[in-house]
Motif scaffolding. Sequence first.
Motif, PDB file in Angstrom:
ATOM      1  N   TRP A  36       9.507  -3.773   2.534  1.00 20.88           N
ATOM      2  CA  TRP A  36       8.614  -3.464   1.865  1.00 20.88           C
ATOM      3  C   TRP A  36       7.617  -4.232   2.381  1.00 20.88           C
ATOM      4  O   TRP A  36       7.823  -4.888   2.364  1.00 20.88           O
ATOM      5  N   PHE A  37       6.684  -3.156   3.124  1.00 18.87           N
ATOM      6  CA  PHE A  37       5.644  -3.614   3.436  1.00 18.87           C
ATOM      7  C   PHE A  37       4.743  -3.029   2.356  1.00 18.87           C
ATOM      8  O   PHE A  37       4.633  -2.219   1.709  1.00 18.87           O
ATOM      9  N   ARG A  38       3.632  -3.777   2.771  1.00 23.93           N
ATOM     10  CA  ARG A  38       2.109  -3.402   1.675  1.00 23.93           C
ATOM     11  C   ARG A  38       0.826  -3.461   2.970  1.00 23.93           C
ATOM     12  O   ARG A  38       0.465  -3.899   3.727  1.00 23.93           O
ATOM     13  N   GLN A  39       0.206  -2.180   2.243  1.00 21.52           N
ATOM     14  CA  GLN A  39      -0.982  -1.611   3.023  1.00 21.52           C
ATOM     15  C   GLN A  39      -2.736  -2.235   1.968  1.00 21.52           C
ATOM     16  O   GLN A  39      -2.931  -0.830   1.124  1.00 21.52           O
ATOM     17  N   SER A  40      -3.033  -2.915   2.583  1.00 19.47           N
ATOM     18  CA  SER A  40      -4.502  -3.054   1.339  1.00 19.47           C
ATOM     19  C   SER A  40      -5.848  -1.756   1.371  1.00 19.47           C
ATOM     20  O   SER A  40      -5.662  -1.177   2.309  1.00 19.47           O
ATOM     21  N   LYS A  90      -0.257 -10.117  -9.348  1.00 15.28           N
ATOM     22  CA  LYS A  90      -1.935 -10.416  -8.372  1.00 15.28           C
ATOM     23  C   LYS A  90      -2.614  -9.840  -8.160  1.00 15.28           C
ATOM     24  O   LYS A  90      -2.592  -8.354  -7.648  1.00 15.28           O
ATOM     25  N   PRO A  91      -4.191  -9.742  -8.544  1.00 12.12           N
ATOM     26  CA  PRO A  91      -5.360  -8.745  -7.960  1.00 12.12           C
ATOM     27  C   PRO A  91      -5.147  -8.412  -6.294  1.00 12.12           C
ATOM     28  O   PRO A  91      -5.240  -8.045  -6.011  1.00 12.12           O
ATOM     29  N   GLU A  92      -4.640  -9.209  -5.318  1.00 15.38           N
ATOM     30  CA  GLU A  92      -4.735  -9.667  -4.117  1.00 15.38           C
ATOM     31  C   GLU A  92      -2.772  -8.301  -4.344  1.00 15.38           C
ATOM     32  O   GLU A  92      -2.745  -8.449  -2.768  1.00 15.38           O
ATOM     33  N   ASP A  93      -1.877  -8.628  -4.731  1.00 16.56           N
ATOM     34  CA  ASP A  93      -1.196  -7.134  -4.378  1.00 16.56           C
ATOM     35  C   ASP A  93      -1.289  -6.671  -4.175  1.00 16.56           C
ATOM     36  O   ASP A  93      -0.860  -5.129  -4.119  1.00 16.56           O
ATOM     37  N   THR A  94      -2.908  -5.867  -4.647  1.00 16.14           N
ATOM     38  CA  THR A  94      -3.422  -4.496  -4.893  1.00 16.14           C
ATOM     39  C   THR A  94      -3.389  -3.751  -3.375  1.00 16.14           C
ATOM     40  O   THR A  94      -3.275  -4.402  -2.558  1.00 16.14           O
ATOM     41  N   ALA A  95      -2.395  -2.864  -3.253  1.00 17.14           N
ATOM     42  CA  ALA A  95      -2.209  -2.386  -2.013  1.00 17.14           C
ATOM     43  C   ALA A  95      -1.260  -0.965  -2.701  1.00 17.14           C
ATOM     44  O   ALA A  95      -0.491  -0.828  -3.565  1.00 17.14           O
ATOM     45  N   VAL A  96      -0.902  -0.077  -1.205  1.00 16.78           N
ATOM     46  CA  VAL A  96      -0.100   0.339  -1.358  1.00 16.78           C
ATOM     47  C   VAL A  96       1.275   0.353  -0.322  1.00 16.78           C
ATOM     48  O   VAL A  96       1.232  -0.355  -0.086  1.00 16.78           O
ATOM     49  N   TYR A  97       2.094   0.355  -0.846  1.00 12.49           N
ATOM     50  CA  TYR A  97       3.295  -0.465  -0.959  1.00 12.49           C
ATOM     51  C   TYR A  97       4.151   0.581   0.049  1.00 12.49           C
ATOM     52  O   TYR A  97       4.483   1.837  -0.664  1.00 12.49           O
ATOM     53  N   TYR A  98       5.014   0.292   1.215  1.00  7.55           N
ATOM     54  CA  TYR A  98       6.201   1.277   2.265  1.00  7.55           C
ATOM     55  C   TYR A  98       7.483   0.323   1.919  1.00  7.55           C
ATOM     56  O   TYR A  98       7.221  -0.713   2.120  1.00  7.55           O
ATOM     57  N   CYS A  99       8.236   1.410   1.625  1.00  5.06           N
ATOM     58  CA  CYS A  99       9.771   1.140   2.379  1.00  5.06           C
ATOM     59  C   CYS A  99       9.861   1.812   4.116  1.00  5.06           C
ATOM     60  O   CYS A  99       9.320   2.483   4.248  1.00  5.06           O
ATOM     61  N   ALA A 100      10.964   0.773   4.202  1.00  4.36           N
ATOM     62  CA  ALA A 100      10.752   0.975   5.718  1.00  4.36           C
ATOM     63  C   ALA A 100      12.598   0.738   6.066  1.00  4.36           C
ATOM     64  O   ALA A 100      13.055   0.222   4.904  1.00  4.36           O
ATOM     65  N   TRP A 121      10.051   5.189   7.761  1.00  6.19           N
ATOM     66  CA  TRP A 121       9.210   5.145   6.901  1.00  6.19           C
ATOM     67  C   TRP A 121       8.341   6.455   5.463  1.00  6.19           C
ATOM     68  O   TRP A 121       8.722   7.347   5.591  1.00  6.19           O
ATOM     69  N   GLY A 122       8.338   5.951   4.262  1.00  7.96           N
ATOM     70  CA  GLY A 122       8.419   6.527   2.773  1.00  7.96           C
ATOM     71  C   GLY A 122       6.998   6.707   2.818  1.00  7.96           C
ATOM     72  O   GLY A 122       6.744   6.822   4.128  1.00  7.96           O
ATOM     73  N   GLN A 123       5.923   8.047   2.345  1.00  9.74           N
ATOM     74  CA  GLN A 123       4.896   8.177   1.955  1.00  9.74           C
ATOM     75  C   GLN A 123       3.943   7.022   1.419  1.00  9.74           C
ATOM     76  O   GLN A 123       2.941   7.215   1.463  1.00  9.74           O
ATOM     77  N   GLY A 124       4.679   5.871   0.842  1.00 11.42           N
ATOM     78  CA  GLY A 124       4.107   5.109  -0.076  1.00 11.42           C
ATOM     79  C   GLY A 124       4.110   4.902  -1.606  1.00 11.42           C
ATOM     80  O   GLY A 124       3.930   6.219  -2.043  1.00 11.42           O
ATOM     81  N   THR A 125       3.665   4.013  -2.217  1.00  8.37           N
ATOM     82  CA  THR A 125       3.090   4.124  -3.784  1.00  8.37           C
ATOM     83  C   THR A 125       1.999   2.907  -3.274  1.00  8.37           C
ATOM     84  O   THR A 125       2.365   2.094  -3.691  1.00  8.37           O
TER      85      THR A 125
END
Length: 131
Positions: A36-40, A90-100, A121-125
């Motif tokens: 799991w990745f995340r993009q802020s 936490k607020p800093e966890d806010t991001a689009v999360y991607y499975c890869a 990669w997926g489209q993200g959630t």
Amino acid sequence: QVQLVESGGGLVQTGDSLRLSCALSGRTFSRTSVAWFRQSPGKDREDRALTAAISRATGEAYYVDSVKGRFTISIDVANYTVYLQMDSLKPEDTAVYYCAESVADLRAIARAPTWKLFRSWGQGTQVTVSS
């Protein structure tokens, strides 16, 4: 080609929990690693950060320091689904999360936790944590 579809994101408050799901289908192999990745907000692919990864072969997991003790990655082998349980958000966890998915093992991912190691990669959630 392997396909990944994320789900489970939403709007929550600080301290809440969410469980993200990643459904795998198509051409995939049991010895790959899933992460799991995340993009802020306002960031590009180059800024996608690894949060957790799991070996489909052994079930061993890897976490970055920022999520240790709060996030848990797991896999349902029978249903070809990888989960990310997120607690104490936490607020800093806010991001689009991607499975890869990656052919690299956990040792390689831990040494170089970059999105460049992942082939599918997926489209993200979207996950939004409000204070």
